[in-house]
Design a protein around this motif. Structure first.
Motif, mmCIF file in Angstrom:
data_model
loop_
_atom_site.group_PDB
_atom_site.id
_atom_site.type_symbol
_atom_site.label_atom_id
_atom_site.label_comp_id
_atom_site.label_asym_id
_atom_site.label_seq_id
_atom_site.Cartn_x
_atom_site.Cartn_y
_atom_site.Cartn_z
ATOM 1 N N LYS A 42 0.966 -1.199 0.111
ATOM 2 C CA LYS A 42 -0.090 -0.011 0.107
ATOM 3 C C LYS A 42 0.783 1.112 0.083
ATOM 4 O O LYS A 42 0.534 2.084 -0.697
ATOM 5 C CB LYS A 42 -0.858 0.022 1.121
ATOM 6 N N SER A 43 1.795 1.462 0.959
ATOM 7 C CA SER A 43 2.700 2.693 1.061
ATOM 8 C C SER A 43 3.602 2.608 -0.293
ATOM 9 O O SER A 43 3.636 3.871 -0.671
ATOM 10 C CB SER A 43 3.578 2.471 2.339
ATOM 11 N N GLN A 83 3.431 8.550 6.024
ATOM 12 C CA GLN A 83 2.976 7.992 7.105
ATOM 13 C C GLN A 83 3.758 8.404 8.322
ATOM 14 O O GLN A 83 3.570 8.066 9.506
ATOM 15 C CB GLN A 83 3.513 6.392 6.803
ATOM 16 N N GLU A 84 5.103 8.875 8.103
ATOM 17 C CA GLU A 84 6.204 9.241 8.880
ATOM 18 C C GLU A 84 5.651 10.722 9.289
ATOM 19 O O GLU A 84 5.445 11.619 8.479
ATOM 20 C CB GLU A 84 7.359 9.323 8.382
ATOM 21 N N ARG A 85 5.519 10.976 10.600
ATOM 22 C CA ARG A 85 4.928 12.404 11.012
ATOM 23 C C ARG A 85 6.046 12.833 12.113
ATOM 24 O O ARG A 85 5.799 13.826 12.883
ATOM 25 C CB ARG A 85 3.513 12.120 12.008
ATOM 26 N N GLU A 86 7.198 12.433 12.089
ATOM 27 C CA GLU A 86 8.261 13.088 12.827
ATOM 28 C C GLU A 86 8.584 14.622 12.395
ATOM 29 O O GLU A 86 8.501 14.865 11.162
ATOM 30 C CB GLU A 86 9.491 12.358 12.581
ATOM 31 N N ASP A 163 -1.240 8.323 3.485
ATOM 32 C CA ASP A 163 -0.768 6.858 3.908
ATOM 33 C C ASP A 163 -0.792 6.959 5.323
ATOM 34 O O ASP A 163 -0.271 7.263 6.099
ATOM 35 C CB ASP A 163 0.716 6.853 3.559
ATOM 36 N N GLU A 164 -1.950 5.936 5.742
ATOM 37 C CA GLU A 164 -2.469 5.467 7.363
ATOM 38 C C GLU A 164 -2.382 7.062 7.771
ATOM 39 O O GLU A 164 -1.950 7.117 9.230
ATOM 40 C CB GLU A 164 -1.139 4.650 7.926
ATOM 41 N N MET A 195 -5.656 2.337 4.815
ATOM 42 C CA MET A 195 -5.821 2.156 6.231
ATOM 43 C C MET A 195 -6.032 0.690 6.421
ATOM 44 O O MET A 195 -6.083 -0.219 5.628
ATOM 45 C CB MET A 195 -7.226 2.933 6.361
ATOM 46 N N HIS A 196 -6.113 0.412 7.936
ATOM 47 C CA HIS A 196 -6.279 -0.831 8.431
ATOM 48 C C HIS A 196 -7.549 -1.066 8.988
ATOM 49 O O HIS A 196 -7.952 -2.102 9.026
ATOM 50 C CB HIS A 196 -5.155 -1.373 9.341
#
Length: 265
Positions: A42-43, A83-86, A163-164, A195-196
């Protein structure tokens, strides 16, 4: 009518084919959920659509070849929520959201009235107006996620890839975000989000694309994709499928019998 057409998209990472011949055509006003187990691709599929990983295939928006555009030009067509949020720098929330306007004006140009209006609208829509002067590094993970969503909204593109986006959000903000994506679609945008949570995907998306092993396993309306047999085949679980308050509920309840047998040799 805007149409995003992805044809036979394939991508490899470290010599391994991760996305293999995936096609998806979605029109203006659609909210598509990208689902599948961990490692389904998915990503990588979303990143390949943006040219962030080497890929083959065709990606067109209203006939424009997005793969052939410079990154800055592509950013005026597609916004991306990774997806990365840092966040490494102690920028204010308002400054981070304003980064979404960079594709729309020349480098070092002063923000226009439209830029300021877009930032204000994004802050308000994500319930962040009271946080505007806070350093983004001082926020919780869920609050940072909302800031990055606001940045993508401020970009004001016809297509949003996420992404997520539900990861790290509490149930209230998860539902609020799904409502927002549905509203964006109803306003005429194209939204594709991985999404999951199968229930949220079923209740808010108008279409689902189910990936398994990097390949498309099923595509269509949620009720057609999320069947007990499909969930068992792909996720290796048994699931309760029902309805509540007018929408589909999909709740995994146990490992499938076949998976239990595999686990016990």
């Amino acid at each position: 009518m805007s149409v995003l057409a992805i044809e036979n998209l394939s991508a490899s990472l470290s010599g391994r084919r991760v996305v293999d011949g995936v096609s998806l055509t979605v029109g203006k006003g659609s909210f598509t959920g990208l689902i599948g187990p961990n490692g389904a691709g998915k990503s990588t599929f979303l990143r390949a659509c943006l040219g962030l990983v080497p890929a083959s295939g065709r990606i067109h928006l209203d006939g424009v070849d997005l793969a052939g555009l410079r990154a800055a030009d592509r950013a005026r067509h597609i916004a991306y929520l990774p997806q990365e949020r840092e966040t490494a720098w102690a920028m204010s929330v308002e400054a981070v959201v304003a980064l979404g306007r960079l594709p729309h004006h020349a480098r070092f140009a002063a923000p226009s009235d439209r830029d300021r209006a877009a930032v204000e609208a994004a802050l308000a829509r994500m319930d962040l107006s009271a946080f505007r002067k806070r350093a983004v590094t001082s926020l919780s993970g869920g609050e940072r996620a909302r800031v990055l969503i606001a940045r993508a909204l401020a970009q004001e593109t016809p297509v949003l890839l996420a992404d997520e986006p539900l990861a790290g959000l509490d149930p209230q903000h998860q539902i609020a975000l799904m409502r927002l994506f549905r509203e964006l679609a109803e306003e005429g945008r194209i939204v594709v989000a991985s999404m999951h949570d199968l229930t949220l995907a079923a209740r808010w998306c108008d279409r689902l694309l189910l990936l398994n092993g990097g390949r498309p396993h099923a595509e269509g309306r949620p009720e057609a994709v999320l069947t007990a047999q499909t969930i068992e085949d792909v996720y290796k679980v048994e699931a309760f499928i029902g309805t509540a308050t007018g929408g589909l509920v999909v709740q995994p309840v146990d490992l499938s019998q076949k998976r239990k047998e595999e686990d016990h040799g």
